[in-house]
Design an enzyme around this catalytic site. Structure first.
Site, PDB file in Angstrom:
ATOM      1  N   GLU A 160       0.820  -1.210   0.000  1.00 34.84           N
ATOM      2  CA  GLU A 160       0.000   0.000   0.000  1.00 34.84           C
ATOM      3  C   GLU A 160       0.860   1.268   0.000  1.00 34.84           C
ATOM      4  OE1 GLU A 160      -3.471  -0.468   2.463  1.00 34.84           O
ATOM      5  OE2 GLU A 160      -3.308   1.629   3.076  1.00 34.84           O
ATOM      6  N   ASP A 161       1.932   1.268   0.751  1.00 33.76           N
ATOM      7  CA  ASP A 161       2.661   2.510   1.003  1.00 33.76           C
ATOM      8  C   ASP A 161       4.024   2.627   0.326  1.00 33.76           C
ATOM      9  OD1 ASP A 161       0.562   3.183   2.585  1.00 33.76           O
ATOM     10  OD2 ASP A 161       1.545   2.744   4.479  1.00 33.76           O
TER      11      ASP A 161
END
Ligand code: MN
Length: 566
Positions: A68-69
């Site tokens: 996600e990051d």
């Protein structure tokens, strides 16, 4: 915090490789608190480790935010760590905003999350560990996000933890959210109970040697006696039910007694009751009848030393651990199942029926067309206050508070819902709109070929029932008959109460192809008669006449009355 838990894993092993990968991927990025991002990954992994989950889950916890990051892709994770860990991480990764309109993204993410964890519950447990750390570090976020996360935690994650049997985690999540959701109430509560709370704890401490001595005289040697403070969030909920009157709360501090065996749980209860009189109606045997989430303990409230009202919770060490680990205890069990003793030890908590809701949730999220209906259903059916009612076979059915026999019927089976004409609650005939209460034993009376009534929409509580009723009404596509909506025929039968009578009555209606819309009953035990009241659509005189004759012919019928109503 020194991460000593990680020493449980060999240097160079999976966990250490996952940690190195996460460290490298998150690089120098910081959390809003200013801490290095990796501290979050470590905290989540530590919690998952303490839940006794397997290594794949701990590795996934370390890597849960990399897709996600950071620039790391699922493909590269699969290559490096295999598909099991990659799919856990995928379940923990939110959708990117692009293909969805802004308002729907939250719901789509929730659907995806439900799909993932219904295939693999480890996804949910790692997510709960993630949420726990986010809540523990919530003070660093801007106010608006604090409120949003606190709300989600209370409405979605704490109830999910509860349903996994992880009661302590559930309570902790609620407690962490409480000050953000109700800051004023929180401050008031802290001030109001400060003195009282301390006094109760001092009192509980004083009780310990007295209880040890008492139990010793019965040959019981407890493993531990703890004073347990009630959480602010649950105290607040309870106060709302008692007009904010602190005097009425008896379990501000409960005393928890842990003993070696189930027999000693009951022996302890006996010893307590022999010494101090119990308060009527304050005893719960969650050992004989565990809560649907698997929770087991004996709870009782007694007039204790100095007539202080005191709550006791009695349990074994296994029950205590299960209260903390919940479903995670299944993995703990699988890891030690090679030893026969351990298998036996966990046998009591491995009742899979408590997990049926997971499958149900998965099926549901597919059936709801609109996101709004889906969110409503989630909140109404899964996350609201629950009641627990029993089937005649003694199975526990878990429903939202305020649910009726129709909700119960649809929860058992769609056909039973569609065909229900009445219910017995604790052996007594009850109207279909009766609000059920925890502990009620509910039996549904069905009539073959019966269709759901539009009137039910007025009182059903579950989205499941509503959906089926509406669907069935739509599929009939019959023009609305204004006449029959406005008026009905009511038939009252006075009869000798005997088993099977009601079934014969409904059979008479079924054979005449008359739809029953309402059934209620009242028993007069003194005279051994009961009265059954039924309603149906108005009938032509000839048909009515045949019906009355058939009813009068039934063995046990004393009198039959009828009238028109509107
Ligand atoms: Mn995270």
């Amino acid at each position: 915090m020194p991460e000593t838990w990680i020493d449980a894993y060999q240097p160079g092993s999976l966990i250490h490789r996952a940690l190195a990968r996460a460290r490298e991927a998150h690089g120098g990025s910081l959390r809003e608190s200013g801490d290095p991002y990796i501290t979050h990954c470590l905290a989540v992994a530590r919690t998952v480790h303490h839940f006794h989950l397997d290594e794949a889950s701990v590795a996934a916890a370390l890597l849960h935010d990399v897709v996600e990051d950071t620039k790391v892709t699922l493909g590269s994770l699969t290559e490096e760590f295999g598909s099991e860990i990659a799919s856990l991480v995928e379940g923990l990764t939110k959708l990117k905003a692009v293909p969805y309109p802004a308002g729907d993204l939250k719901v789509e993410n929730l659907r995806k999350f439900i799909l993932s964890f219904s295939k693999d519950l480890r996804v949910l447990i790692v997510k709960l560990a993630d949420r726990l750390h986010n809540m523990q570090t919530l003070s660093a976020l801007p106010k608006e996000r604090q409120e949003k996360l606190a709300w989600e935690t209370t409405e979605i994650y704490a109830p999910l933890a509860y349903r996994l049997g992880m009661q302590q985690l559930s309570g902790e999540l609620e407690d962490l959210a409480f000050p953000y959701l109700h800051p004023e109430e929180y401050r008031w509560l802290r001030r109001a109970i400060a003195g009282e709370f301390e006094a109760r704890q001092v009192y509980a401490e004083r009780l310990k040697p007295i209880i040890t001595k008492l139990l010793g005289s019965f040959g019981i040697h407890p493993i531990a006696i703890n004073a347990r403070a009630k959480r602010y969030s649950s105290l607040y909920k309870k106060l709302q039910r008692y007009a904010m009157d602190l005097e009425k709360i008896h379990d501000l501090v409960a005393v928890r007694i842990i003993v070696p065996t189930v027999e000693e749980c009951y022996a302890t209860l006996g010893a307590l009751h022999q010494q101090w009189p119990p308060l009527p109606g304050q005893f719960d045997d969650y050992i004989a009848r565990p809560k649907p989430n698997g929770y087991r303990s004996l709870h009782t409230t007694v007039f204790c030393v100095n007539h202080e009202i005191t709550e006791f919770q009695v349990r074994t060490q296994e029950m205590h651990e299960a209260d903390e680990l919940g479903i995670a205890a299944h993995w703990a069990y699988q890891q030690v199942k090679s030893s026969a003793g351990a298998a036996k030890r966990w046998a009591g908590v491995t009742n899979r029926s408590e997990l049926q809701w997971v499958e149900q949730l998965r099926r549901w999220q597919q059936t709801f067309q609109s996101n709004r209906d889906f969110m409503d259903a989630l909140q109404q059916d899964f996350f609201k206050d629950r009641i627990y009612v029993l089937t005649p076979a003694n199975n526990v059915v878990d429903l939202p508070a305020g649910a009726t026999p129709v909700d119960f019927a649809y929860r058992i089976h769609t056909d039973i819902g569609d065909q229900c004409v009445g219910a017995r609650v604790n052996g007594q005939i009850a109207p279909l709109d009766r609000e059920l209460r925890s502990g009620d034993m509910v039996e549904i009376i069905t009539q073959r070929g019966k269709k759901p009534s539009e009137d039910w929409l007025r009182f059903v509580k579950t989205a499941q029932a509503k959906q089926h009723i509406k669907g069935s009404l739509r599929s009939r596509k019959r023009p609305l008959e204004k006449r029959s909506l406005a008026s009905f025929l009511e038939i009252k039968i006075v009869n000798h109460d005997r088993p099977g009578y009601l079934r014969e009555v409904t059979t008479v209606f079924a054979e005449s192809r008359i739809n029953i819309t309402y059934v209620a009953g009242a028993a007069d035990h003194r005279r051994r008669y009961s009265t059954v009241t039924l309603r149906c659509e108005p009938l032509l005189p000839a048909k009515l006449g045949r019906l009355l004759v058939a009813l009068k012919r039934l063995p046990g019928t004393k009198e039959v009355h009828h009238r028109m109503g509107s």
